[in-house]
Scaffold this active site. Structure first.
Site, mmCIF file in Angstrom:
data_model
loop_
_atom_site.group_PDB
_atom_site.id
_atom_site.type_symbol
_atom_site.label_atom_id
_atom_site.label_comp_id
_atom_site.label_asym_id
_atom_site.label_seq_id
_atom_site.Cartn_x
_atom_site.Cartn_y
_atom_site.Cartn_z
ATOM 1 C CG ASP A 1 -1.880 0.546 1.713
ATOM 2 O OD1 ASP A 1 -2.630 1.015 0.961
ATOM 3 O OD2 ASP A 1 -1.291 2.024 2.459
ATOM 4 C CD GLU B 1 -2.534 2.418 -2.864
ATOM 5 O OE1 GLU B 1 -3.813 2.614 -3.100
ATOM 6 O OE2 GLU B 1 -1.936 2.539 -2.016
#
Length: 500
Positions: free
Chosen positions: A146, A216
């Site tokens: 993330d 990401e």
């Protein structure tokens, strides 16, 4: 939870809200029995301010004293201020928060409840590597990393230059500054390489089964490609290709789609795997952004392009955003913006529960009330309804696309993209001694008559493998290169070379 679980108070535990570690172990066992791989969300940029590390860092208890980014700030006209102009997008204010006990500011790229870890501290680096190993020992097949871009910050804490854009006057807005000191620093790319090494070394020592790592990042293709690594060191298996999310709208034409495909492929390093993403949990659903009538054609697009097709839950059945009132809002990004502006910032509509069936709570939960309200469209858009073999459905189209991906032409074939006019996009996959596959997609609202001989690589004869819901022609329909194919608005077809 201050940010839907992204404020982690223990990197080696399951939040009781979601179950127990025994539940997780059972999930892994049952998934393995079904040949399903479980990928863990890895959130390396920050922890919760309730994490033991942060609580000890506040008290300057070694070795945790410098686990986070602390600073005295600066004195301006007798008043203490943050050390620089860095801002938090989610807090909509300074990224520095004064801590009254430690008597210093701590840095938080996200909310004040999410202090950034200090990756210039080798002990932090090792802690996070150990966490990867912990979950691999638990049986996870890899990680979705993330928010990788803000992992490192400028050591000198220099002010970021202001863009001076007339349409961006608010200092806390993303467009107000160039984030050259807080995003995508060279050290970040190196850390991804180090993590990939951890995954490879673990596999080599255990079962020799490769572990996947996806990262990401919303950067432009030339920059995001750095996350793949380089010619001598592997980085991520792939950084998510989010180019379809911010760069196409409901009014985008076929030329714009082709340009984004070509740009990614032109920048893709040799030997690396492409990927294609239509939506995610941070952006409005595809059905809402681009129109529910395009669901099938867009799924055909990402599933017949080279590499990995990434699906956000709900896209396979054509889900749209659900409405979430201010009273039901959970997203801190929206809550921090306030009631008048929350709709401009909320991510809750794309996070409403998945629609399994037409029963209470869409079959998602037996609770009296779900955490976010179920979309009002759940009775007309759900898995059970679309699993009825007597009707065409988005889910059936999606299943057919998954089955088609076993074809060698889709796994290894060359890519050709072609725009026949503003509305019609063609994807051709060619592999010597294998059957050519052609996707013909009408992304526009007009009827189009397509001369198949305008597609130079179209085979002499082809059979229709997959058609969009409500299409004029159905699976099994045979065409030749000399055929004219009428395309209704938003209609999509996938053809397979046919040798009888």
């Amino acid at each position: 939870m201050a940010d839907h679980g992204y404020d982690i108070s223990d990197f080696r535990a399951i939040d009781p809200l979601f179950g127990t570690m025994n539940d997780f172990d059972k999930l892994i066992r049952e998934a393995n029995g079904l040949d399903i791989k479980i990928i863990m969300d890895f959130v390396p940029n920050h922890s919760s301010d309730e994490h033991e590390w942060f609580e000890k860092s506040v008290k300057r208890i070694d070795p945790y004293t410098d686990y986070y980014v602390w600073h005295d700030g600066k004195i301006v006209n007798g008043t203490r201020q943050p050390p620089n102009n860095w801002t938090s997008e989610m807090a909509h204010s300074s990224a520095w928060e004064w801590h009254s006990e430690r008597k210093q500011y701590y840095y938080h790229q996200f909310t004040v409840k999410q202090p950034d870890l200090n990756y210039r501290n080798p002990k932090v680096v090792q802690e996070m590597k150990d966490i990867l190993i912990f979950w691999m020992k638990k049986g996870v097949a890899g990680f979705r990393v993330d928010a990788i871009s803000p992992l490192f910050e400028d050591e000198q804490l220099r002010d970021e230059p202001v863009t001076n854009k007339p349409d961006c006057p608010v200092p806390s807005d993303k467009c107000y500054k160039y984030p050259i000191y807080t995003r995508n620093l060279p050290e970040t790319f190196d850390m991804v390489v180090q993590w990939r090494d951890v995954l490879k070394e673990y596999a080599a020592k255990t079962d020799n089964v490769s572990k996947v790592m996806m990262v990401e990042s919303y950067e432009s293709p030339p920059l995001v490609m750095k996350y793949y690594g380089n010619s001598t060191h592997d980085g991520a298996c792939f950084p998510f290709n989010f180019q379809f999310i911010p760069n196409v709208t409901i009014d985008s034409n076929a030329h714009e789609y082709k340009a984004l495909i070509d740009k990614w492929m032109d920048n893709l390093p040799e030997g690396r795997v492409a990927n294609w993403v239509l939506g995610n949990h941070d952006r409005h659903r595809v059905g809402t952004r681009l129109g529910p009538e395009r669901i099938d054609s867009l799924n055909m697009l990402i599933m017949t392009l080279p590499g990995v097709g990434v699906t956000y839950q709900g896209e396979e059945i054509g889900m749209e955003d659900g409405f979430v009132s201010w009273e039901d809002t959970q997203d801190p990004n929206a809550l921090n913006a306030g009631e008048e502006l929350y709709l401009n910032y909320t991510r809750d509509p794309e996070r409403t529960p998945f629609h399994w069936d037409g029963t209470k709570n869409a079959g998602f939960s037996t609770a009296n009330k779900t955490w976010l309200p179920v979309s009002e469209k759940y009775k007309e858009t759900n898995v059970k309804l679309q699993s009825n073999g007597s009707i065409e459905s988005h889910l059936e189209v999606y299943r057919q696309l998954i089955q088609l991906r076993v074809e060698s032409s889709l796994k290894f074939g060359e890519l050709e993209t072609l725009v026949l006019n503003d509305n019609v996009l063609i994807v051709v996959r060619i592999l010597k001694e294998n059957k050519t596959i052609v996707s013909i997609l009408n992304l526009g609202k007009n009827l189009e008559n397509i001369k198949l001989n305008d597609i130079k690589s179209f085979p002499s004869k082809a059979i229709l493998q997959i058609n969009s819901v409500g299409a004029n022609y159905k699976t099994g329909y045979v065409v030749t290169r000399d055929s004219v194919l009428p395309l209704k608005p938003y209609e999509g077809y996938v053809f397979l070379e046919f040798n009888n």
